[in-house]
Enzyme design. Structure first.
Site, PDB file in Angstrom:
ATOM      1  N   ASP A 170       0.828  -1.235  -0.099  1.00 57.85           N
ATOM      2  CA  ASP A 170      -0.131   0.101  -0.001  1.00 57.85           C
ATOM      3  C   ASP A 170       0.819   1.170   0.199  1.00 57.85           C
ATOM      4  O   ASP A 170       1.546   1.524   0.898  1.00 57.85           O
ATOM      5  CB  ASP A 170      -0.634   0.005   1.332  1.00 57.85           C
ATOM      6  N   ASP A 224      -1.170   6.564  -6.550  1.00 57.56           N
ATOM      7  CA  ASP A 224      -1.226   5.464  -5.551  1.00 57.56           C
ATOM      8  C   ASP A 224      -1.571   4.279  -6.394  1.00 57.56           C
ATOM      9  O   ASP A 224      -2.298   4.008  -7.267  1.00 57.56           O
ATOM     10  CB  ASP A 224      -2.740   6.031  -4.776  1.00 57.56           C
TER      11      ASP A 224
END
Ligand SMILES: *[C@@H]1O[C@H](CO)[C@@H](O)[C@H](O)[C@H]1NC(C)=O
Ligand SMILES: *[C@@H]1O[C@H](CO)[C@@H](O)[C@H](O)[C@H]1NC(C)=O
Ligand SMILES: *[C@@H]1O[C@H](CO)[C@@H](O)[C@H](O)[C@H]1NC(C)=O
Ligand SMILES: *[C@@H]1O[C@H](CO)[C@@H](O)[C@H](O)[C@H]1NC(C)=O
Length: 483
Positions: free
Chosen positions: A147, A362
């Protein structure tokens, strides 16, 4: 803390971009091949062990491949897509709430602010990509969510007070000879966003951590350290992580989460800080395979160290938000559609001095989001250039869709994201027109957000190697197949 260049002028760019001198204005979307692949998905043989030759390279596995392996009944492409879009919605709300919180003063913000208005049973952090790595001595092989939107790595730990179901046996620190608890007095403990001290006073007092995500999922436990091993034959590195005895969430069967953010407790920041060889590049990169394109079928990978950024990569500045050190901000300056640069104000893409706005990159968000006015400009230009193509009804969050049923291939306008230093992300057509069913409906895979923050998602990043040089503050793109 590493000196990220918020001030652009202080950055020296080592390499100039080897830009294509004649950028294409049109791309050909191979409709027939894409649809054939969706109708007859090739079962990927998953290799759950890293296939490395001593480098710090890990195979990244997309969660939909895992689902295909785990479930007897195959999900249809449309089911998988809808689930991805639902997770995406929550991911975006969570990122936005973090960004909003960062603008507040520290004492105004409490952990309860992190609870978004999420009611669905789907949980943030289920994660889109996973890696396998070794933890402890002897090393236990564990599956973790990667992540880029969070920092602290954590694992479910025995003895569990409450643990969700995971694929591997739950990590038991009593079985690892290198496991240590981080004492409350340690500066590492104070570096945690949320911590508390428990047990006896003084040097033996334990440091407890807590991480919470937008939908109420969380992990709570002892802040600890142990050796993490990436791939066989590589050196084990001591990493501070959360050893969680009380965890809630549906992290898709993963043992925990490997935070790759820009904050100082993230996995890359920790391993680079502890690296004794200062000439080793403080870089990592990932390459996400184009999931819908059988021609590029190979595995995604995550690489740490000097080899992470190819010398041919286009470099642009990696910016830092003074209010929020986790996210990676790109210096995006514009968009072209069909070879024409769109009238988008620089201000609508720029990170302000106060820490609002900007565009982050992201790995956990799928569909790229732009502020409404920026999105509308891109969409209108795209629609304008495609009036000859048959349209299809809107679908979920997509408002620009086409009916390519019965077509072998279609010429579509080129779409390029421009970054400072002349770095262009020339998107292949599969990175912006995605099939939503096997009948031939495709949609423009961008979406508006009411916030000022833009997010470059993983659909748009597919098949590029995306590199982060934390020392030189460079964001790198290299169009190459993931190998
Ligand atoms: C921990 O060690 C015990 C005894 O050696 C073993 O039975 C158990 O499987 C181990 N558990 C884990 C999660 O490593
Ligand atoms: C540091 O890394 C460089 C480049 O990888 C290598 O040439 C050098 O030998 C290393 N130095 C030490 C002391 O390990
Ligand atoms: C769309 O095309 C029309 C006519 O060619 C033009 O007037 C208009 O400015 C275009 N809009 C955009 C957003 O490109
Ligand atoms: C797409 O076009 C085909 C014919 O080319 C038609 O049969 C079909 O109904 C259309 N689908 C949609 C969703 O419009």
């Amino acid at each position: 803390m590493r000196a990220f260049g918020f001030v652009l002028a202080s950055l020296t760019i080592a390499l100039l971009v080897s830009a294509d001198p004649t950028p294409r204005h049109w791309n050909t979307l191979d409709v027939a091949t894409l649809l054939r692949e969706l109708r007859h998905p090739v079962k990927n043989k998953l290799q759950l062990s890293p296939r490395d030759g001593g480098t710090l390279s890990l195979e990244l596995i997309h969660r939909n491949s895992l689902l295909r392996e785990a479930k007897e009944k195959l999900h249809t492409h449309e089911q998988l897509l809808l689930e991805t879009l639902q997770r995406d919605e929550q991911r975006v709300r969570w990122i936005e709430s973090k960004a909003q919180l960062a603008g507040k003063k520290k004492d105004e913000a409490s952990s309860t602010d992190l609870n978004g208005p999420v009611t669905s049973g789907l949980l943030y952090g289920s994660g889109e990509y996973f890696v396998r790595l070794g933890v402890g001595t002897p090393a236990r092989s564990l599956f973790m969510v990667v992540d880029t939107g969070s920092d602290l790595p954590w694992l479910q730990c025995q003895p569990c007070k409450s643990c969700y179901k995971q694929a591997d046996p739950i990590f038991d620190p009593r079985n690892s000879s290198s496991f240590q608890r981080i004492p409350c007095l340690s500066p590492l403990c104070k570096a945690l966003e949320i911590h508390s001290c428990s047990g006896s006073r003084g040097a033996t007092s334990r440091c407890s951590y807590q991480v919470a995500y937008g939908d109420g999922s969380f992990s709570v436990g002892d802040f600890s350290s142990d050796l993490f091993t990436l791939g066989t034959g590589s050196k084990a590195m001591s990493v501070a992580f959360g050893c969680g005895f009380d965890n809630e969430g549906l992290f898709a069967g993963a043992a925990g989460l490997l935070g790759l953010g820009a904050g100082k407790l993230s996995f890359p920041s920790q391993i680079f800080a502890s690296s004794t060889n200062s000439s080793t590049a403080n870089s990592f990169s990932y390459c996400l395979v184009d999931r819908s394109n059988p021609m590029t079928r190979s595995s995604s990978s995550l690489i740490f160290g000097a080899a992470a950024i190819p010398s041919t990569a286009a470099l642009s500045p990696l910016l830092k938000n003074p209010k929020l050190d986790t996210f990676y901000y790109a210096a995006m300056i514009g968009v072209s559609v069909g070879g024409a640069q769109l009238p988008i104000s620089l201000k609508s893409l720029q990170l302000s001095q106060s820490g609002s706005g900007g565009v982050i990159i992201d790995s956990g968000t799928s569909v790229t989001r732009f502020p409404t006015s920026v999105y509308a400009t891109i969409r209108d230009a795209f629609r304008n250039a495609t009036t000859n193509l048959p349209s299809a009804p809107r679908y979920s969050l997509f408002d620009t869709c086409y009916n390519f049923s019965g077509k072998a291939s279609v010429d579509v306008p080129a779409l390029v994201l421009h970054f400072e230093n002349g770095a262009d992300l020339q998107l292949p057509p599969t990175n912006y027109l995605i099939p939503i069913n096997t009948a031939g409906s495709f949609c423009l895979a961008f979406a508006p957000t009411s916030m000022e923050l833009g997010i470059i998602g993983n659909i748009q990043q597919q098949s590029f190697r995306i590199g982060f040089d934390l020392q030189k503050s460079h964001l790198a793109f290299a169009p190459q197949q993931c190998k």
